[in-house]
Design a protein around this motif. Structure first.
Motif, PDB file in Angstrom:
ATOM      1  N   TYR A 118       0.855  -1.193   0.000  1.00 33.76           N
ATOM      2  CA  TYR A 118       0.000   0.000   0.000  1.00 33.76           C
ATOM      3  C   TYR A 118       0.890   1.242   0.000  1.00 33.76           C
ATOM      4  O   TYR A 118       1.706   1.422   0.897  1.00 33.76           O
ATOM      5  CB  TYR A 118      -0.891  -0.017   1.235  1.00 33.76           C
ATOM      6  CG  TYR A 118      -1.821   1.166   1.372  1.00 33.76           C
ATOM      7  CD1 TYR A 118      -2.898   1.323   0.520  1.00 33.76           C
ATOM      8  CD2 TYR A 118      -1.611   2.113   2.371  1.00 33.76           C
ATOM      9  CE1 TYR A 118      -3.765   2.399   0.653  1.00 33.76           C
ATOM     10  CE2 TYR A 118      -2.478   3.186   2.521  1.00 33.76           C
ATOM     11  CZ  TYR A 118      -3.553   3.332   1.656  1.00 33.76           C
ATOM     12  OH  TYR A 118      -4.396   4.398   1.800  1.00 33.76           O
ATOM     13  N   ASP A 121      -2.606   7.036  -1.137  1.00 31.93           N
ATOM     14  CA  ASP A 121      -3.848   7.334  -0.439  1.00 31.93           C
ATOM     15  C   ASP A 121      -4.927   7.660  -1.469  1.00 31.93           C
ATOM     16  O   ASP A 121      -5.257   8.823  -1.713  1.00 31.93           O
ATOM     17  CB  ASP A 121      -3.632   8.506   0.523  1.00 31.93           C
ATOM     18  CG  ASP A 121      -4.867   8.824   1.358  1.00 31.93           C
ATOM     19  OD1 ASP A 121      -5.903   8.145   1.175  1.00 31.93           O
ATOM     20  OD2 ASP A 121      -4.806   9.760   2.180  1.00 31.93           O
ATOM     21  N   ALA A 123      -8.100   7.199  -1.368  1.00 26.64           N
ATOM     22  CA  ALA A 123      -9.287   7.825  -0.797  1.00 26.64           C
ATOM     23  C   ALA A 123      -9.074   9.335  -0.646  1.00 26.64           C
ATOM     24  O   ALA A 123      -9.970  10.132  -0.927  1.00 26.64           O
ATOM     25  CB  ALA A 123      -9.618   7.195   0.550  1.00 26.64           C
ATOM     26  N   GLU A 134     -14.793   8.722  -1.901  1.00 25.79           N
ATOM     27  CA  GLU A 134     -13.900   8.127  -0.910  1.00 25.79           C
ATOM     28  C   GLU A 134     -14.329   6.703  -0.565  1.00 25.79           C
ATOM     29  O   GLU A 134     -13.494   5.790  -0.479  1.00 25.79           O
ATOM     30  CB  GLU A 134     -13.867   8.991   0.348  1.00 25.79           C
ATOM     31  CG  GLU A 134     -12.881   8.507   1.396  1.00 25.79           C
ATOM     32  CD  GLU A 134     -12.789   9.444   2.588  1.00 25.79           C
ATOM     33  OE1 GLU A 134     -12.033   9.126   3.517  1.00 25.79           O
ATOM     34  OE2 GLU A 134     -13.482  10.489   2.581  1.00 25.79           O
ATOM     35  N   TRP A 138     -12.209   3.179  -1.116  1.00 26.65           N
ATOM     36  CA  TRP A 138     -11.916   2.202  -0.065  1.00 26.65           C
ATOM     37  C   TRP A 138     -12.446   0.811  -0.419  1.00 26.65           C
ATOM     38  O   TRP A 138     -11.830  -0.201  -0.078  1.00 26.65           O
ATOM     39  CB  TRP A 138     -12.470   2.665   1.282  1.00 26.65           C
ATOM     40  CG  TRP A 138     -11.512   3.541   2.024  1.00 26.65           C
ATOM     41  CD1 TRP A 138     -11.661   4.852   2.342  1.00 26.65           C
ATOM     42  CD2 TRP A 138     -10.219   3.148   2.523  1.00 26.65           C
ATOM     43  NE1 TRP A 138     -10.546   5.308   3.004  1.00 26.65           N
ATOM     44  CE2 TRP A 138      -9.653   4.295   3.132  1.00 26.65           C
ATOM     45  CE3 TRP A 138      -9.500   1.971   2.501  1.00 26.65           C
ATOM     46  CZ2 TRP A 138      -8.392   4.269   3.717  1.00 26.65           C
ATOM     47  CZ3 TRP A 138      -8.242   1.942   3.084  1.00 26.65           C
ATOM     48  CH2 TRP A 138      -7.705   3.079   3.693  1.00 26.65           C
ATOM     49  N   ARG A 139     -13.565   0.747  -1.117  1.00 29.37           N
ATOM     50  CA  ARG A 139     -14.061  -0.566  -1.557  1.00 29.37           C
ATOM     51  C   ARG A 139     -13.062  -1.218  -2.511  1.00 29.37           C
ATOM     52  O   ARG A 139     -12.814  -2.428  -2.436  1.00 29.37           O
ATOM     53  CB  ARG A 139     -15.426  -0.423  -2.235  1.00 29.37           C
ATOM     54  CG  ARG A 139     -16.590  -0.295  -1.272  1.00 29.37           C
ATOM     55  CD  ARG A 139     -17.911  -0.549  -1.949  1.00 29.37           C
ATOM     56  NE  ARG A 139     -18.197   0.430  -2.995  1.00 29.37           N
ATOM     57  CZ  ARG A 139     -18.794   1.592  -2.798  1.00 29.37           C
ATOM     58  NH1 ARG A 139     -19.181   1.931  -1.568  1.00 29.37           N
ATOM     59  NH2 ARG A 139     -19.024   2.411  -3.792  1.00 29.37           N
ATOM     60  N   ILE A 141      -9.784  -0.564  -2.680  1.00 29.53           N
ATOM     61  CA  ILE A 141      -8.597  -0.911  -1.888  1.00 29.53           C
ATOM     62  C   ILE A 141      -8.851  -2.199  -1.109  1.00 29.53           C
ATOM     63  O   ILE A 141      -8.028  -3.115  -1.093  1.00 29.53           O
ATOM     64  CB  ILE A 141      -8.244   0.246  -0.930  1.00 29.53           C
ATOM     65  CG1 ILE A 141      -7.763   1.470  -1.712  1.00 29.53           C
ATOM     66  CG2 ILE A 141      -7.170  -0.198   0.075  1.00 29.53           C
ATOM     67  CD1 ILE A 141      -7.685   2.741  -0.871  1.00 29.53           C
ATOM     68  N   ARG A 142     -10.009  -2.265  -0.473  1.00 27.87           N
ATOM     69  CA  ARG A 142     -10.334  -3.433   0.341  1.00 27.87           C
ATOM     70  C   ARG A 142     -10.440  -4.689  -0.530  1.00 27.87           C
ATOM     71  O   ARG A 142     -10.027  -5.776  -0.121  1.00 27.87           O
ATOM     72  CB  ARG A 142     -11.648  -3.189   1.079  1.00 27.87           C
ATOM     73  CG  ARG A 142     -11.962  -4.167   2.189  1.00 27.87           C
ATOM     74  CD  ARG A 142     -13.005  -3.608   3.146  1.00 27.87           C
ATOM     75  NE  ARG A 142     -14.146  -3.035   2.444  1.00 27.87           N
ATOM     76  CZ  ARG A 142     -14.491  -1.733   2.500  1.00 27.87           C
ATOM     77  NH1 ARG A 142     -13.780  -0.880   3.208  1.00 27.87           N
ATOM     78  NH2 ARG A 142     -15.541  -1.296   1.838  1.00 27.87           N
ATOM     79  N   ASP A 161      -5.317   3.104   9.075  1.00 30.22           N
ATOM     80  CA  ASP A 161      -6.368   3.378   8.093  1.00 30.22           C
ATOM     81  C   ASP A 161      -6.837   2.095   7.416  1.00 30.22           C
ATOM     82  O   ASP A 161      -8.034   1.862   7.248  1.00 30.22           O
ATOM     83  CB  ASP A 161      -5.861   4.356   7.024  1.00 30.22           C
ATOM     84  CG  ASP A 161      -5.836   5.800   7.499  1.00 30.22           C
ATOM     85  OD1 ASP A 161      -6.437   6.072   8.566  1.00 30.22           O
ATOM     86  OD2 ASP A 161      -5.230   6.634   6.820  1.00 30.22           O
ATOM     87  N   LEU A 162      -5.887   1.273   7.009  1.00 26.98           N
ATOM     88  CA  LEU A 162      -6.238   0.023   6.335  1.00 26.98           C
ATOM     89  C   LEU A 162      -7.050  -0.886   7.254  1.00 26.98           C
ATOM     90  O   LEU A 162      -8.088  -1.431   6.850  1.00 26.98           O
ATOM     91  CB  LEU A 162      -4.967  -0.697   5.877  1.00 26.98           C
ATOM     92  CG  LEU A 162      -4.213  -0.048   4.703  1.00 26.98           C
ATOM     93  CD1 LEU A 162      -2.801  -0.605   4.608  1.00 26.98           C
ATOM     94  CD2 LEU A 162      -4.968  -0.263   3.397  1.00 26.98           C
ATOM     95  N   HIS A 165     -10.597   0.201   7.848  1.00 30.88           N
ATOM     96  CA  HIS A 165     -11.489   0.002   6.712  1.00 30.88           C
ATOM     97  C   HIS A 165     -11.589  -1.464   6.304  1.00 30.88           C
ATOM     98  O   HIS A 165     -12.003  -1.782   5.179  1.00 30.88           O
ATOM     99  CB  HIS A 165     -11.032   0.853   5.527  1.00 30.88           C
ATOM    100  CG  HIS A 165     -11.327   2.315   5.710  1.00 30.88           C
ATOM    101  ND1 HIS A 165     -10.442   3.177   6.341  1.00 30.88           N
ATOM    102  CD2 HIS A 165     -12.418   3.063   5.381  1.00 30.88           C
ATOM    103  CE1 HIS A 165     -10.978   4.388   6.373  1.00 30.88           C
ATOM    104  NE2 HIS A 165     -12.171   4.349   5.806  1.00 30.88           N
TER     105      HIS A 165
END
Length: 374
Positions: A118, A121, A123, A134, A138-139, A141-142, A161-162, A165
Motif C-alpha cells: 500500500y 492514499d 481515498a 472516498e 476504499w471498496r 482498496i479493500r 487506516d487500512l 477500513h
C-alpha cells in the motif's frame, strides 16, 4: 525465489511507487533472487528499461487525462502469461489499483501467493479531485488488498487506516533512503548564491505539483522578508502555483546527484501535502541534514519527531506553516540541531536493510501457504 513485481509505475517515471519498485527489484537481484517487473508502457519507448536491474515487461497504457505524467495500463493478457512463463513463486503488487488488480486476479488464478504494498492514499485523492468517491476508493482498496496474502503498509498511520477500513493481514514495511547520495556535505554555496543572491533563507519543497500536495500553503512564506522559496518538481498545478507563489524559484524536475545537492543546500524543507502514506522526500531531506516542517498526518508522523528533527503542523494550515518557518528562520542553532538529529535518525534506514525486511515478509507468506497446503 522467482518474484514478479506488478507495479503501476516504474522508471523512467519519477514518483514514490516507481522508485520503491526499482529499489525492490535491485535488492532482490543483489540477493541472488530472480525478479521480473510488469509495468505500464511509457512514452520513452523500448530504451526505457536498458538500465533496469531485471527484465521488464511493458503492457499497453494510456496517459491519464489532465495528468499525462501518469499512465494507466490497458487490459492485457500479458500479465497472466508473464507470471506463468517466469514460473513466479510470489507476486509483489506495488500500489495496486489498475494493473495491480489484474496482477492479483492472475495470481489467484494461478494459485501464486501475493504481497500487496500500500503506497497511495487513493481515498484522499478521491476527496481532492472529485469531492466524493472516498467510499468507492476504499471498496476498491479493500477488494484487492483483501485478496492478498499480506498487505504491507509504509507507516503506522497507513496501517491504522487500512485496518479501520477492514483490510486484513496488514504488516508494517517502511521505506529506505540512500544516505550516501543524500548527505549534508553536498551543501553548495555557489548554488545557494544563485538561488538566494541576497543571502535569504532557502525554504524548499520537492515533489509533484498537483492539487493533493497543497503547495499553495507556501504563499505566506513567499511573502516573508529574508526568505526565498524553491520549488522542485512538475505537474498539472505548476502554472497556477507560479501565480500564487510570487518570487518562488521553480526548478522543474531534478533527480540523482543534482537533487541531492539541492536538498543539502536548503535551510528548511517544507512538505505541505496531508495525504502521504510515507513521504520519501521528508526522509531524503532528513538524510541531507535539513530540518523538516510537515503536516501532522500520515507518514510524516512516523518520520518527524516534533521538536527534535523538525516541526509538525496542523494539515492545511498556511498560518502554521508560516509560523514554523519563522521560528526556524529566527534560530540558526535550532535549525542545525534539528538537521543533525534528522540525519542521525535515518542514517541506518538503508534500502538494503529494508529490502531484507521485505524478503522476510515473502518468506513468511510462502511458509504460511506451504503450511496450509500440507
Amino acid at each position: 525465489m522467482r518474484v514478479v513485481i506488478v507495479t503501476e509505475s516504474f522508471p523512467p517515471d519519477i514518483n514514490g511507487v516507481a522508485h520503491c519498485a526499482l529499489q525492490t527489484a535491485r535488492h532482490l537481484a543483489a540477493r541472488g533472487h530472480d525478479p521480473l517487473v510488469i509495468a505500464p508502457a511509457t512514452a520513452a519507448g523500448p530504451d526505457a528499461d536498458a538500465a533496469a536491474p531485471c527484465p521488464v515487461v511493458r503492457v499497453p497504457s494510456l496517459p491519464l487525462p489532465g495528468y499525462p505524467q501518469v499512465r494507466v495500463a490497458l487490459p492485457s493478457r500479458r500479465v497472466t502469461q508473464t507470471l506463468a512463463a517466469h514460473g513466479a513463486e510470489l507476486v509483489h503488487l506495488a500500489s495496486p489499483f489498475v494493473l495491480g488488480v489484474r496482477g492479483m486476479a492472475a495470481a489467484a488464478r494461478l494459485r501464486i501467493p501475493a504481497v500487496a504494498v500500500y503506497q497511495t492514499d487513493l481515498a484522499g485523492y478521491a476527496r481532492t479531485y472529485m469531492g466524493t468517491g472516498e467510499a468507492t476508493a476504499w471498496r476498491r482498496i479493500r477488494g484487492v488488498h483483501g485478496a492478498a496474502d499480506r498487505t504491507l503498509a509504509p507507516s503506522t498511520a497507513a496501517r491504522r487506516d487500512l485496518e479501520a477500513h477492514g483490510v486484513p493481514r496488514v504488516r508494517l514495511w517502511p521505506r529506505g533512503v540512500d544516505a550516501v547520495r543524500f548527505r549534508p556535505e553536498l551543501r553548495d554555496e555557489r548554488l545557494r548564491a544563485d538561488l538566494a543572491p541576497g543571502g535569504e533563507l532557502l525554504v524548499g519543497y520537492v515533489g509533484r505539483l498537483a492539487p493533493e500536495k497543497q503547495v499553495e500553503l507556501l504563499a505566506r512564506v513567499c511573502g516573508r522578508p529574508g526568505v526565498r522559496v524553491v520549488i522542485v518538481g512538475d505537474g498539472p498545478s505548476e502554472a497556477s502555483l507560479r501565480s500564487v507563489l510570487p518570487g518562488a524559484r521553480f526548478l522543474g524536475r531534478r533527480t540523482g546527484d543534482e537533487l541531492a545537492r539541492i536538498y543539502a543546500s536548503l535551510d528548511v524543507f517544507v512538505h505541505t501535502g496531508p495525504f502521504e502514506t510515507f513521504c520519501q522526500t521528508v526522509q531524503e531531506a532528513m538524510a541531507s541534514g535539513v530540518p523538516v516542517i510537515a503536516p501532522a498526518a500520515g507518514g510524516p508522523l512516523d518520520l518527524v519527531a516534533h521538536g527534535t528533527t523538525g516541526l509538525l503542523v496542523p494539515p492545511g494550515d498556511a498560518g502554521a506553516v508560516h509560523d514554523a518557518v519563522a521560528r526556524l528562520a529566527a534560530d540558526p542553532g535550532l535549525r542545525a540541531a534539528y538537521g543533525a538529529a534528522g540525519r542521525a535518525a535515518v542514517a541506518d534506514r538503508t534500502w538494503s536493510a529494508v529490502g531484507d525486511q521485505l524478503i522476510d515478509h515473502y518468506d513468511e507468506v510462502l511458509h504460511a501457504r506451504t503450511a496450509v497446503a500440507a
